[in-house]
Write an enzyme that holds these catalytic residues in place. Structure first.
Site, mmCIF file in Angstrom:
data_model
loop_
_atom_site.group_PDB
_atom_site.id
_atom_site.type_symbol
_atom_site.label_atom_id
_atom_site.label_comp_id
_atom_site.label_asym_id
_atom_site.label_seq_id
_atom_site.Cartn_x
_atom_site.Cartn_y
_atom_site.Cartn_z
ATOM 1 N N GLN A 93 58.750 -22.541 33.263
ATOM 2 C CA GLN A 93 57.863 -21.497 33.880
ATOM 3 C C GLN A 93 56.612 -21.430 33.060
ATOM 4 O OE1 GLN A 93 58.183 -20.153 37.229
ATOM 5 N NE2 GLN A 93 56.018 -19.569 36.582
ATOM 6 N N LYS A 133 62.685 -18.203 42.665
ATOM 7 C CA LYS A 133 63.010 -19.691 42.556
ATOM 8 C C LYS A 133 64.676 -19.782 42.614
ATOM 9 C CE LYS A 133 58.961 -21.171 40.648
ATOM 10 N NZ LYS A 133 58.229 -21.279 39.453
ATOM 11 N N ASP A 178 58.081 -30.421 39.134
ATOM 12 C CA ASP A 178 56.731 -29.558 39.458
ATOM 13 C C ASP A 178 55.702 -30.583 39.544
ATOM 14 O OD1 ASP A 178 56.546 -26.656 39.335
ATOM 15 O OD2 ASP A 178 56.826 -26.775 37.309
#
Length: 292
Positions: free
Chosen positions: A99, A55, A122
């Protein structure tokens, strides 16, 4: 037996990232705005380290600012909440990604709820989930968004199609169903406890498998010509003890039955990070009041 088209998510995602990089460069040139993505990793989970590294690398390659926060596994929930709240206030940060999974002593739901909805790239915050459910603009979870983009590029017109989503998670299954409803599909959400799951799958013009069970969906579960999107990423060991990655669909059995299918790996996976970058770009524009 028909020729099954492979849906190349890797190539599609590469084109997306190039377009995003061009849009990010335009934002910098015309508005002096550099989209910023903050990625928070707690602990030292090997798979999470790989995801975060990818990422960060792709964010930088797209011409965006990457802000990485690596915290020890013993970080307290209060300390993580404080970091997220600070990132919420930081005007250079347009997207925040924590995460998962987090260490067991930290309540993931509380952390995700702490992220400002406008920075929730997200798409997991209940505000964004609610906006998706009622048809309003919001930040959409990256994996189902990537699936939809592949379907719109490789499938016939979606309106009126019968779609079956196998999986009911908040991350993939439920938002995937909402996105397909937006496209005027007739949608069924199935799962591992659905009665006569094979028959439900056989009714699908579009089948999205996101249940997390290796090769659960067999070739004879598919309607001939169906478009199959395989979200599963499962590590299995063969008879010789060699590890390999397989999806939720028995890929070899599906060939010759499905009209098109995503391979694993190389299908949905690359789209997830590309859609994360897209969400970051969208979030930056909205926070700056720039149309696009």
């Amino acid at each position: 037996m028909m020729d099954t088209r492979w849906i190349d998510g890797k190539a599609f995602a590469a084109r997306m990232r190039a377009e995003i990089a061009a849009e990010a460069a335009d934002l910098r040139a015309r508005h002096g705005l550099e989209p910023g993505l903050a990625v928070v990793l707690v602990g030292d989970d090997p798979a999470s380290r790989i995801y975060v590294r990818n990422k960060v690398q792709q964010t930088t390659e797209a011409g965006m600012r990457s802000l990485e926060h690596r915290l020890p596994a013993e970080t307290t929930e209060a300390e993580l909440v404080a970091l997220v709240e600070a990132l919420n206030r930081d005007r250079a940060v347009h997207g925040i990604l924590v995460q998962l999974p987090l260490p067991r002593h930290i309540d993931s739901a509380r952390i995700l709820a702490t992220i400002a909805p406008e920075k929730d790239v997200d798409g997991f915050h209940v505000v964004n989930a609610g906006r998706l459910a009622v048809g309003l603009d919001g930040l959409v979870p990256c994996t189902p968004l990537g699936c939809l983009l592949l379907l719109k590029a490789f499938a016939p017109p979606l309106a009126g199609a019968r779609a079956v989503v196998v999986g009911r998670s908040n991350i993939v299954g439920k938002p995937m169903a909402q996105l397909l409803l937006r496209e005027s599909c007739t949608v069924t959400i199935a799962h591992s406890r659905t009665r006569d799951l094979p028959e439900e799958c056989r009714r699908a013009d579009i089948l999205v498998a996101a249940v997390g069970q290796p090769e659960l969906v067999r070739g004879d579960w598919l309607k001939p010509g169906a478009i199959v999107i395989d979200v599963g990423i499962n590590r299995v060991t063969d008879a010789e003890g060699k590890a390999r990655i397989v999806g939720d669909v028995a890929f070899k059995e599906a060939l010759g039955v499905a009209g098109a299918i995503t391979p694993v790996p190389g299908g949905v996976g690359p789209m997830t990070i590309a859609c994360l970058l897209r969400n970051t770009l969208t979030a930056a524009r909205r926070q700056a009041g720039i149309a696009g």
